[in-house]
Structure formats: C-alpha cells, structure tokens
Design a protein around this motif. Structure first.
Motif, short mmCIF file in Angstrom:
data_model
loop_
_atom_site.label_atom_id
_atom_site.label_comp_id
_atom_site.label_asym_id
_atom_site.label_seq_id
_atom_site.Cartn_x
_atom_site.Cartn_y
_atom_site.Cartn_z
N THR A 105 22.34 56.08 -24.59
CA THR A 105 21.13 56.01 -23.76
C THR A 105 20.76 57.37 -23.16
OG1 THR A 105 22.45 55.39 -21.82
CG2 THR A 105 21.55 53.60 -23.14
N ASP A 108 17.64 58.73 -24.58
CA ASP A 108 16.43 57.91 -24.44
C ASP A 108 15.74 58.24 -23.11
OD1 ASP A 108 14.44 56.04 -24.33
OD2 ASP A 108 15.77 54.30 -24.47
N PRO A 109 14.64 58.98 -23.15
CA PRO A 109 13.97 59.37 -21.90
C PRO A 109 13.36 58.20 -21.14
CG PRO A 109 12.62 59.95 -23.79
CD PRO A 109 13.92 59.48 -24.34
N THR A 110 13.21 57.05 -21.79
CA THR A 110 12.61 55.89 -21.13
C THR A 110 13.66 54.98 -20.48
OG1 THR A 110 12.67 54.51 -23.12
CG2 THR A 110 10.74 55.93 -22.82
N PHE A 111 14.93 55.29 -20.72
CA PHE A 111 15.99 54.43 -20.20
C PHE A 111 16.07 54.52 -18.68
CE2 PHE A 111 20.51 53.89 -19.00
CZ PHE A 111 20.64 52.55 -19.35
N GLN A 112 16.09 53.37 -18.01
CA GLN A 112 16.12 53.31 -16.55
C GLN A 112 17.45 52.84 -15.99
OE1 GLN A 112 12.76 50.92 -15.38
NE2 GLN A 112 11.29 52.53 -15.88
#
Length: 211
Positions: A105, A108-112
């Motif tokens: 992850t 993954d720049p969108t992973f929160q």
C-alpha cells in the motif's frame, strides 16, 4: 540394613522427581519468545519464526497454559499481516486493538488506511469479542485509548470517517454501547478509576460507569 543405606533409598526417588520437575517448562512458555506484557495471572509475548520470518503474538493464562494468537504477519519488505497494539491484561482477560498492514500500500497514493478492531479474549474459556473502532465502520479507523477491568468489561476511544467516539462493553453484554461522540473528544483522556470511566470532551470532564 544400615540407617545410612535406608536414608539413601528414601532420598533417591525424591531426587529423581525433583530432576524431572526441573525439566518441565514453565506455564505459558515458548522457546525463543519474548515477553511484551505480564501480570501474576497471564502473559503476552511474541515469537518470530526462523523459517518464515513471520511474527506471531500470543496471550496465555498461566493456570490454563494455553496460547491464544492475537496477531500474525510478516513485516519485511513486501510483507503483510495483522497487528496488535494497546495490549492490556486484567485477571483472565486480554484486550487489544487489532489492525492490518500491507507493505504494497505504500505505493498507492490513494490509500487512507485499514480499519481497526477492538478485541477482548477470555483466556480461561477462549471466548472472543470484537468491535469496530467506530460505529459507522469506515474503511480506515484507529483506536487511541483502551481500558480493561478485571471482570472483563472494557472501553475505548475510536476515530474514523470524521467521527470520534467513546464506546463501552459491559461484561455479559453481546453489544457495545456508544457513550459519547464528537470531534472534540480528546485522544488520550480515557481513564478507569474503580468501576468508573473518565474522559474529556472540549476541555470538559465526562464520566460513566463501566460495569
């Protein structure tokens, strides 16, 4: 037969029994493990496998002498698994926060983030309860505070999806209760005194019975 010879016969079986007992491993022991937390009643510890490199965390009640896994995973690059944090022991109970991680992850720049779960296990019976950090069960959540009483009741402060909440689970109940919610609930303020919970919201003190 002399008195000395008779004494030797009586002592020999006791000596053999003593040696046999010395080789019996202590309760809740595991070769190569390291202790994270221990009380007079129980132990929380972990061991890393030399074959797989994965690490597993356990809790064990001394009188039961049975290990219960709390979390397991591989923290090396490319690894994944579960995590345990905020571990607490009280009587025959262990409570902790179970999370998850996946090394992939980080690309993954969108992973929160992953959701966190509050877990309690009765180390005497093996019964386990788990609850989401916040009621809405958002995709990402965390737990900042956790308290546990010897009778098995516990409470926590969870955050996620824009919400911060105080939850309580009374021993014997199947569902938790939402005690308070609001963005101004202060992380790190949850405390247990006797059977009473205390926390702070907006600079003001609040309390409720834990049970």
């Amino acid at each position: 037969m002399s008195a000395l010879a008779l004494t030797g016969l009586l002592v020999a079986p006791q000596t053999a029994l003593t040696k046999k007992r010395k080789h019996r491993p202590p309760a809740c022991s595991l070769s190569g493990s390291k202790t994270l937390l221990a009380t007079r009643d129980a132990r929380v510890f972990y061991k890393t496998s030399s074959k797989t490199g994965s690490t597993t965390e356990y809790a064990c009640l001394f009188v039961r002498n049975k290990r219960f896994p709390l979390a397991s995973g591989d923290s090396d690059p490319g690894g994944s698994g579960d995590t345990a944090s905020l571990e607490l022991l009280a009587g025959s109970y262990v409570a902790f926060v179970r999370g998850h991680y996946d090394d992939s992850t980080r690309y993954d720049p969108t992973f929160q983030g992953f959701p966190s779960t509050v877990v309690a296990i009765n180390l005497s019976t093996g019964a386990e309860l788990d609850f989401p950090a916040v009621a809405a069960k958002p995709a990402a959540s965390s737990v900042s505070d956790l308290v546990l009483r010897r009778n098995g009741s516990f409470a926590w402060i969870g955050s996620g999806g824009g919400a911060t909440e105080v939850h309580r689970l009374k021993v014997g109940d199947a569902a938790d209760a939402l005690l308070d919610s609001g963005a101004n609930i202060e992380a790190g303020s949850l405390a247990l005194g006797g059977g009473t919970l205390y926390w702070t919201r907006g600079g003001m003190p609040f309390s409720a019975p834990l049970g």
